[in-house]
Motif scaffolding. Sequence first.
Motif, short mmCIF file in Angstrom:
data_model
loop_
_atom_site.label_atom_id
_atom_site.label_comp_id
_atom_site.label_asym_id
_atom_site.label_seq_id
_atom_site.Cartn_x
_atom_site.Cartn_y
_atom_site.Cartn_z
N SER A 177 13.83 84.50 68.42
CA SER A 177 14.45 85.78 68.14
C SER A 177 15.95 85.61 67.87
CB SER A 177 14.08 86.79 69.22
OG SER A 177 15.10 87.14 70.02
N LEU A 178 16.57 84.54 68.41
CA LEU A 178 17.95 84.25 68.03
C LEU A 178 18.04 83.83 66.56
CD1 LEU A 178 19.54 82.32 71.04
CD2 LEU A 178 19.98 84.64 70.28
N MET A 181 17.72 86.85 64.58
CA MET A 181 18.99 87.59 64.66
C MET A 181 19.97 87.04 63.63
SD MET A 181 22.28 87.40 65.91
CE MET A 181 22.36 86.10 67.12
N ARG A 275 28.25 74.50 76.83
CA ARG A 275 27.66 75.73 77.35
C ARG A 275 28.58 76.29 78.42
NH1 ARG A 275 22.22 76.56 75.36
NH2 ARG A 275 22.29 78.32 76.73
N PRO A 276 29.67 76.94 77.97
CA PRO A 276 30.66 77.41 78.93
C PRO A 276 30.09 78.38 79.96
CG PRO A 276 31.02 78.35 76.74
CD PRO A 276 29.99 77.29 76.59
N GLU A 277 29.01 79.07 79.62
CA GLU A 277 28.48 80.06 80.58
C GLU A 277 27.93 79.38 81.82
OE1 GLU A 277 26.64 78.99 78.17
OE2 GLU A 277 24.52 79.06 78.71
N ALA B 100 18.28 89.40 71.97
CA ALA B 100 18.70 88.30 71.09
C ALA B 100 20.20 88.05 71.16
CB ALA B 100 18.27 88.55 69.63
N LEU B 101 20.71 87.94 72.39
CA LEU B 101 22.12 87.60 72.56
C LEU B 101 22.24 86.09 72.75
CD1 LEU B 101 23.24 90.37 75.07
CD2 LEU B 101 23.27 90.40 72.56
N MET B 102 23.33 85.54 72.27
CA MET B 102 23.55 84.10 72.47
C MET B 102 24.08 83.89 73.89
SD MET B 102 25.39 83.34 68.86
CE MET B 102 26.61 84.59 69.12
N PRO B 103 23.32 83.19 74.75
CA PRO B 103 23.74 83.06 76.15
C PRO B 103 25.04 82.29 76.32
CG PRO B 103 21.78 81.75 75.72
CD PRO B 103 22.01 82.57 74.49
N TRP B 104 25.38 81.46 75.32
CA TRP B 104 26.59 80.64 75.45
C TRP B 104 27.83 81.36 74.92
CZ3 TRP B 104 22.52 79.77 72.16
CH2 TRP B 104 22.75 79.95 70.80
N ARG B 109 32.23 87.66 71.45
CA ARG B 109 31.73 86.85 70.34
C ARG B 109 30.36 87.33 69.88
NH1 ARG B 109 29.91 80.81 69.71
NH2 ARG B 109 29.64 80.86 67.45
N GLN B 143 34.90 89.49 78.03
CA GLN B 143 34.86 88.05 78.29
C GLN B 143 33.68 87.63 79.17
OE1 GLN B 143 36.63 86.18 76.46
NE2 GLN B 143 37.88 87.86 75.67
N TYR B 145 29.67 86.81 80.06
CA TYR B 145 28.54 86.21 79.36
C TYR B 145 27.30 87.06 79.61
CZ TYR B 145 31.37 82.13 78.43
OH TYR B 145 32.34 81.30 77.96
N HIS B 147 24.40 86.64 80.82
CA HIS B 147 23.69 86.58 82.11
C HIS B 147 24.45 87.31 83.21
CE1 HIS B 147 26.33 83.04 82.84
NE2 HIS B 147 26.26 83.47 84.08
#
Lengths: 281, 268
Positions: A177-178, A181, A275-277, B100-104, B109, B143, B145, B147
Amino acid sequence: MQMSVSPAKLDNGIGASKEAPPTVLEAIRTFADERRSFWIVVSLLVLFVAWEIAGRIPISFAFPTFLETVSAFGELVADGSMHNAYFLTLQPLVLGVVISAAVGIGLGVAMGLSDKAEWLLAPVFIVLQAAPMAALVPLVTFVYGIGLTAKTLAVIMLALPVIVLNSYKAVRHVNPSLVDMCRSFQGSRMQQIFKIIIPDASPVLFAGLRLGIAAGFIGVMLAELLITPTGIGDLITYHRSVANYAHMYAAVASIIAVSTLTLAGLQYVEAHLLRPEKRRK
Amino acid sequence: MANSALARGDNLKFATGNDAVVQVRDIFKNYGDVEALRGINLEFERGKLTTLLGPSGCGKTTLLKIIAGLVPATSGEIRVNGRAVTGPGPERAFVFQDFALMPWATVLRNVGFGLELKGMPAAERDRTARRYIEQVGLAGFEQKYPHELSGGMRQRVGIARAFAVNADVLLLDEPFSAVDEQNRRKFQEDLLRLVELEKKTFIFVTHSIEEAVYVSDRIVLLSPRPGRVSQIIDPMIDRSASPDDIRRDAGYLDVVEEIWQGLRQYAE
Ligand SMILES: Nc1ncnc2c1ncn2[C@@H]1O[C@H](COP(=O)(O)OP(=O)(O)OP(=O)(O)O)[C@@H](O)[C@H]1O
Ligand SMILES: [Mg+2]
């Protein structure tokens, strides 16, 4: 083994709590709660104490104690033989790992992106991964002699299939799904690959890289033990032959430590660059 | 509020000539042996919110993705602003059921990602993204993320991202299905506010009859697989009343009941 640790620690704790009642104990406790490093230190301590005890029993005449091993390590560093050995071992290792990483991730990602590339390459690497590589390492010597080329090839033979197959799997498991997107916002194929697929695949890509590097260490050790007695492999073989078991174990333990630190370093790089998160967790 | 009469498109091929942004012509879709959609003809009017409603598996997502250009139809044609389309385009933006969000990537962004793909300079992109983040009520979370956000907040990010590219048509696939009932109501009101504010065309998929009646200008009922248009209902709800009054209004309740009767034949 833990019993020998805990009384000492208990004594410390009680002793400290008598002088400055809550602070020291609490400090240790909060430290233990919050810092992973505390548990790493404890776990290493347990290991080393167990080693020391096992060496003292002794479980085998060829098994040195931890402290003997440490002092042997000191000697090897002091007389320069450790440096020389690592100089020889790290060359094929670094070369082989870098080549495997570049080629492996490239091929694996290509296989993940294109069915044709998958059909062409997947069978080869599945066979290579299943093959007992240790049996093939001597063949490399047969063809390439006992120099740097042979050792580098041994590293690549072990590291490459793991990296390719994991990279391939990583790309195939990207969140569809990404990708949708990205397409829905008219992203180009290149944007899709570099802004979505590779970042989303990066945890598995890195897992593959870690496995590949670990396999590369196996490869270089096999090469040095089986074919070209040089570097760390030679250090191990030599000290075994002269029954310097503490020195032999120092060499073995040092390569384990280097391998572990390399993998930990890679994990750190991954979390901090790609992967900064993950840092916030 | 007795004026909330029902207008029904009994003739499924209703009149053309009105201002249709999206036209769906004779769409058929098969997934291998599975016939998902059969002969869909629909028009979506500019500035209106149209809901696709129907039992699970009837092809709502499939139809929405065909309109978005994400999934090719087996046969038939989609026209957007009069032009036939075969793939995604800048005049349509999609809100995904699973966000469909980019987790990173941070909220900022993520919201600006559609603009980033178009090559908009960072400063301008961030400014636009911030404006929409504020509009969906996420100011202060730029800012963070994904999650670190609740399901409801994540979907707001998805909605802000779709708004940020300034498309004429917004396609929303069950955007509120991951939110609890209280937040869902709040979202529905927020959505109506955004519809009012943005003057865009919305095509909205939902499972909830109440939600459909509450937010829609027009409801398209789809039959179970293979999906066909079974009924078109214009709820004509007077939205000037307060949300609670609307939910108690007899006209509103009649429409809900009517749709329920329409769907019940499939449930049995
Ligand atoms: N990629 C696919 N491959 C094969 N079959 C599919 C695919 N996507 C959907 N289908 C089938 O097409 C039918 C319609 O699916 P779709 O997801 O459009 O339904 P839906 O109305 O959105 O359902 P839900 O309300 O549960 O989301 C289903 O029977 C489903 O099994
Ligand atoms: Mg669906």
